[in-house]
Design an enzyme around this catalytic site. Structure first.
Site, short mmCIF file in Angstrom:
data_model
loop_
_atom_site.label_atom_id
_atom_site.label_comp_id
_atom_site.label_asym_id
_atom_site.label_seq_id
_atom_site.Cartn_x
_atom_site.Cartn_y
_atom_site.Cartn_z
N ASN A 164 40.24 36.86 41.17
CA ASN A 164 40.85 36.80 39.84
C ASN A 164 42.30 37.27 39.89
OD1 ASN A 164 40.85 36.56 36.90
ND2 ASN A 164 40.97 38.79 36.90
N VAL A 165 43.18 36.45 39.34
CA VAL A 165 44.58 36.83 39.15
C VAL A 165 44.80 36.85 37.64
CG1 VAL A 165 46.99 36.34 39.69
CG2 VAL A 165 45.20 35.65 41.29
N GLY A 166 44.91 38.03 37.06
CA GLY A 166 44.99 38.14 35.61
C GLY A 166 46.14 39.03 35.16
N THR A 167 46.41 38.98 33.87
CA THR A 167 47.42 39.84 33.26
C THR A 167 46.73 40.81 32.32
OG1 THR A 167 49.15 38.15 33.38
CG2 THR A 167 49.49 39.94 31.82
N TYR A 168 46.85 42.08 32.61
CA TYR A 168 46.28 43.14 31.78
C TYR A 168 47.34 44.23 31.66
CZ TYR A 168 42.33 40.60 33.67
OH TYR A 168 41.49 39.60 34.08
N ARG A 169 47.42 44.83 30.51
CA ARG A 169 48.45 45.85 30.36
C ARG A 169 48.12 47.08 31.22
NH1 ARG A 169 46.98 47.45 24.11
NH2 ARG A 169 46.03 49.47 24.51
N HIS A 186 37.28 39.69 29.28
CA HIS A 186 38.19 39.40 30.39
C HIS A 186 37.41 39.24 31.69
CE1 HIS A 186 41.78 41.44 28.16
NE2 HIS A 186 41.71 40.15 27.89
N GLU A 228 43.25 31.00 40.35
CA GLU A 228 44.57 30.84 39.73
C GLU A 228 45.63 30.36 40.72
OE1 GLU A 228 42.35 33.45 36.85
OE2 GLU A 228 42.54 33.36 39.04
N GLU A 279 51.41 45.52 20.74
CA GLU A 279 50.75 44.36 21.34
C GLU A 279 51.23 43.03 20.77
OE1 GLU A 279 49.03 43.08 23.53
OE2 GLU A 279 47.99 44.64 24.63
#
Length: 479
Positions: A164-169, A186, A228, A279
């Site tokens: 998994n390549v994700g964007t999370y804060r 997510h 991804e 956000e």
């Protein structure tokens, strides 16, 4: 062949060549100057990226608003910066079908992200490596708002499709500790739950300052079993993206051109207060107990560029970043079952608002298309207001959408509210956080057997209008 970028720096050069990057050469304060410039850039048509060469108290530079306009978005795809939103949608959709394109795996010595290494955990100090600043005044601390995070499925650690390549804060909590927001829907939450059942750590890499399409795909809602990196290659028009093996984990791969790579692990069954944070809905998220990550190794390029984005009341950079990369995968998922669907506009607040244009096959068909959207992994949790329009209505043209709403909708039969559904917890109108109602507005022309007591004949444009449209555009271009 479209122009391809394997790192952030090459894309910044293209932006500068095309008048889409400005340099601030004078020294600035981290707060509030960087965030103020991000907000200011968002207010400008065809906004440029903003590059800060000198940030007080830090040795490295900062760039923001890299994806923050349709002009920048088009250049990311190798298109003319004048390409329209609709043209970019169809171009992304065309390239989408090239998936999967296997990435190119570089040797460590060939990967720019490995130029410098900090392998002693006691020497890691994120406050020295990264020019950190609060993005909004009431943020609880320093956040990485544009990092790409890499994790694997604990049950199938070597399954590349489930990498998994994700964007999370990411909230910086100490010299080598950060927090991460992993919401239940997510992909990373699936992996976290599987690991915590066994009280095992989750290996993780956090990458900052990536090539524009890596960042783009990290925030794209694709299926759990779709890699991804293979989508990045597809969106690069078939050119593989370059990756390199993590130093610590043989099954994790990071973008070879990243500016900074933080490697470590999520501590199992540990939660600490994280937030508040300004956000993407344009409001503060509040505080929640979230996971904690320990960083044990850092690699970075020489003189790394810190990339972050500003989040504010739309539109800001995050809205451009999440616009078409939300619209296209939803379109692909819905069209697979409903080939009548023509386009999906999920550009509004990460798909919380969604407009779908479709041919109507039978009575009630518009609502059926809306139900399909609500059965997708992203639409089920995010989408709250769904508008369905006919195929001759451009969902990216809001005046046309308003025309459909005002001339096709009978509120007594075409508006449906579905209570007690999953919702996006960061949406301030969800209550309790994570629960919401869904609103469906069917603005399509009624089809048998749906009741339609009046015949509706559409107006046709006058013969020959096309040549005058071309002529008028040519005359405007000469002015």
């Amino acid at each position: 062949m479209a122009k391809v970028y394997q790192d952030l720096r090459s894309f910044l050069s293209t932006l500068e060549e095309n008048g889409q990057l400005v340099r601030i050469k004078d020294e600035v304060n981290p707060e509030p100057d960087i965030a103020a410039a991000g907000r200011a850039a968002a207010n400008i048509e065809n906004a440029p990226a903003v590059f800060f060469e000198k940030v007080k108290g830090y040795p490295y530079s900062v760039v923001t608003n890299v994806h923050g306009s349709w002009a920048n978005h088009a250049l990311m795809l190798g298109m003319p910066k004048t390409a329209t939103t609709k043209e970019q949608f169809h171009e992304i959709n065309r390239r989408w079908d090239k998936f999967p394109v296997k990435p190119e795996i570089l040797n460590r010595e060939d990967a720019p992200c490995k130029e410098n290494t900090i392998d002693n955990p006691e020497e890691i100090n994120l406050f020295e490596i990264l020019p950190l600043y609060r993005i909004n005044e009431q943020d609880s601390g320093f956040f990485l708002s544009k990092a790409s995070i890499i994790t694997a499925d604990p049950n199938e650690p070597d399954n590349f499709d489930k990498l998994n390549v994700g964007t999370y804060r990411i909230q910086v909590k100490g010299k080598n500790r950060v927090g991460i927001q992993a919401l239940a829907f997510h992909d990373i939450a699936i992996q976290l739950e599987a690991a915590e059942r066994k009280n095992k750590r989750v290996p993780i890499c956090i990458t900052v300052g990536n090539s524009p399409l890596v960042t783009y795909m990290a925030s794209t809602p694709v299926m759990y079993t779709q890699n991804e990196y293979e989508f990045v290659g597809a969106l690069q028009d078939g050119v593989p993206t370059q990756i390199v093996k993590s130093d610590l984990y043989d099954n994790l791969y990071v973008p070879a051109g990243s500016e900074v790579v933080l490697e470590g692990y999520i501590e199992p069954r540990v939660r600490e207060v994280e937030g508040p944070f300004g956000e993407f809905p344009g409001s503060y998220s509040g505080s929640r107990r979230q996971c904690v990550i320990t960083i044990t190794r850092v690699t970075h390029r020489t003189n790394p560029i810190f990339e972050n984005l500003y989040l504010g009341i739309p539109w800001t950079e995050i809205d451009y970043l999440m616009a078409l990369n939300t619209s296209v995968p939803l379109y692909q998922q819905i069209k697979r079952d409903f080939p009548e669907v023509q386009a999906v506009n999920a550009m509004y607040t990460h798909g919380i608002g969604c407009i779908i244009s479709t041919k109507v096959r039978f009575g009630g068909f518009g609502k059926e298309v809306a139900f399909r959207l609500l059965s997708t992994p992203h639409g089920g949790s995010y989408s709250k207001i769904i508008i369905i329009v006919d195929e001759f209505v451009d969902p990216f043209n809001l005046p046309q959408v308003m025309w459909a709403l005002t001339t096709r909708v009978r509120p007594d039969k075409d508006v449906v509210v579905i209570p007690n559904c999953p919702g996006m917890p960061l949406d301030p109108s969800s209550y309790p956080a994570g629960m919401h109602s869904k609103l469906i507005i069917d603005a399509t022309t009624p089809k048998d057997p749906e009741p339609n007591p009046r015949e509706v004949e559409l107006l046709e444009p006058p013969v020959g209008y096309e040549k005058y449209e071309i002529l008028i555009r040519e005359l405007l271009a000469k002015m």
